[in-house]
Design a protein around this motif. Structure first.
Motif, PDB file in Angstrom:
ATOM      1  N   TYR A  31       0.823  -1.200   0.000  1.00 53.67           N
ATOM      2  CA  TYR A  31       0.000   0.000   0.000  1.00 53.67           C
ATOM      3  C   TYR A  31       0.862   1.258   0.000  1.00 53.67           C
ATOM      4  O   TYR A  31       1.856   1.357   0.704  1.00 53.67           O
ATOM      5  N   PHE A  33       0.281   5.760  -0.280  1.00 53.75           N
ATOM      6  CA  PHE A  33      -0.721   6.793  -0.076  1.00 53.75           C
ATOM      7  C   PHE A  33      -0.127   8.170  -0.379  1.00 53.75           C
ATOM      8  O   PHE A  33       1.064   8.393  -0.196  1.00 53.75           O
ATOM      9  N   TYR A  35      -1.035  12.079   0.885  1.00 56.25           N
ATOM     10  CA  TYR A  35      -1.810  12.984   1.726  1.00 56.25           C
ATOM     11  C   TYR A  35      -1.367  14.421   1.449  1.00 56.25           C
ATOM     12  O   TYR A  35      -0.233  14.669   1.067  1.00 56.25           O
ATOM     13  N   LEU A  45      -6.403  12.493   2.779  1.00 58.57           N
ATOM     14  CA  LEU A  45      -5.961  11.498   1.811  1.00 58.57           C
ATOM     15  C   LEU A  45      -6.388  11.904   0.410  1.00 58.57           C
ATOM     16  O   LEU A  45      -7.569  12.176   0.164  1.00 58.57           O
ATOM     17  N   TYR A  48      -4.758   6.562  -3.000  1.00 55.93           N
ATOM     18  CA  TYR A  48      -3.973   5.474  -2.457  1.00 55.93           C
ATOM     19  C   TYR A  48      -3.916   4.333  -3.465  1.00 55.93           C
ATOM     20  O   TYR A  48      -4.669   4.313  -4.452  1.00 55.93           O
ATOM     21  N   PHE A  90       2.525  14.596   1.506  1.00 54.60           N
ATOM     22  CA  PHE A  90       3.230  13.469   2.113  1.00 54.60           C
ATOM     23  C   PHE A  90       2.852  12.184   1.412  1.00 54.60           C
ATOM     24  O   PHE A  90       1.674  11.894   1.191  1.00 54.60           O
ATOM     25  N   ASN A  94       2.595   1.289   3.568  1.00 47.70           N
ATOM     26  CA  ASN A  94       2.178   0.406   4.649  1.00 47.70           C
ATOM     27  C   ASN A  94       2.441  -1.030   4.197  1.00 47.70           C
ATOM     28  O   ASN A  94       2.028  -1.412   3.109  1.00 47.70           O
ATOM     29  N   PHE A 106       6.134   7.328   6.602  1.00 45.87           N
ATOM     30  CA  PHE A 106       5.975   8.552   5.833  1.00 45.87           C
ATOM     31  C   PHE A 106       7.290   9.053   5.254  1.00 45.87           C
ATOM     32  O   PHE A 106       8.357   8.903   5.859  1.00 45.87           O
TER      33      PHE A 106
END
Lengths: 115, 111
Positions: A31, A33, A35, A45, A48, A90, A94, A106
């Motif tokens: 995963y 993402f 942000y 968010l 993703y 950012f 995960n 991050f």
């Protein structure tokens, strides 16, 4: 270097320009993402991705495009930048281990200013 | 997805004192996470507490979770100037590993 890196760290662009923010992770986490962080809004968010070639919208996707052709890269493109997209962006990843609760990692962030 | 709400928004204490910040949420969760963000930096994971846990420790950090009240607290004991940062609680969104973050508590530890 192991970890998650974003580039550039700082970017100034003009309204209407296309700009791409890069994100690279060395762990092969499934995963990833994106942000954005703005005063008064916390982190929101944008998009993703659960795996290569699988992406989905988050809370604030309008005006952004993502792709994930390789597991380790997750670039974010602003197709036609607007001043409202001035923010700190950012990237996170995960490991998403099945059956386990896992933490996010991050990057250092990209501070984007649209003038 | 739900967003946790941190309280207070800002907290200023002296070095050596304890700092407590809280996070409230609305629907059931399977875990809750706390992150720290130093000024100009990315977020760093501090601690994850599962729904079947009531308390968890990590060094000077203590996290509690009360699922009946839908709230969590983060206690930093014997605070240091280096603890000055924003602290966020994060709630997972089902099985998608997405996290929703609150707006954070800004902690200032004065030397």
């Amino acid at each position: 270097d192991a970890g998650i890196t974003q580039s550039p760290r700082y970017k100034i662009t003009e309204t209407g320009r296309q700009v791409t923010l890069m994100c690279h992770q060395t762990w092969s986490h499934s995963y990833m993402f994106w942000y954005r962080q703005d005063l008064g809004h916390g982190l929101r968010l944008i998009y993703y991705s659960a795996a290569a070639d699988i992406t989905d919208k988050g809370e604030v996707p309008d005006g952004y495009v993502v792709s994930r052709s390789k597991t380790e890269n997750f670039p974010l493109t602003l197709e036609s930048a607007t001043r409202s997209q001035t923010s700190v962006y950012f990237c996170a990843s995960n490991p998403s281990i099945r059956g386990m609760n896992t933490e996010a990692f991050f990057g250092q962030g990209t501070r984007l200013t649209v003038v | 997805s739900q967003q946790g709400e941190e309280d207070p928004q800002a907290l200023s204490i002296q070095e050596g004192e304890n700092a407590t910040m809280n996070c409230s949420y609305k629907t059931s969760i399977n875990n809750l996470q706390w992150y720290r963000q130093n000024s100009g930096r990315g977020l760093v994971h501090l601690i994850l507490i599962r729904s079947n846990e009531r308390e968890k420790h990590s060094g000077r950090l203590r996290v509690t979770l009360d699922t009946s009240k839908k709230s969590s607290s983060l206690l930093i004991t014997a605070s240091r100037a280096a603890d000055t940062a924003s602290y966020f609680c994060a709630l997972p969104d089902g099985s998608n590993y997405k996290l929703t973050f609150g707006k954070g508590t800004l902690l200032t530890v004065n030397p």
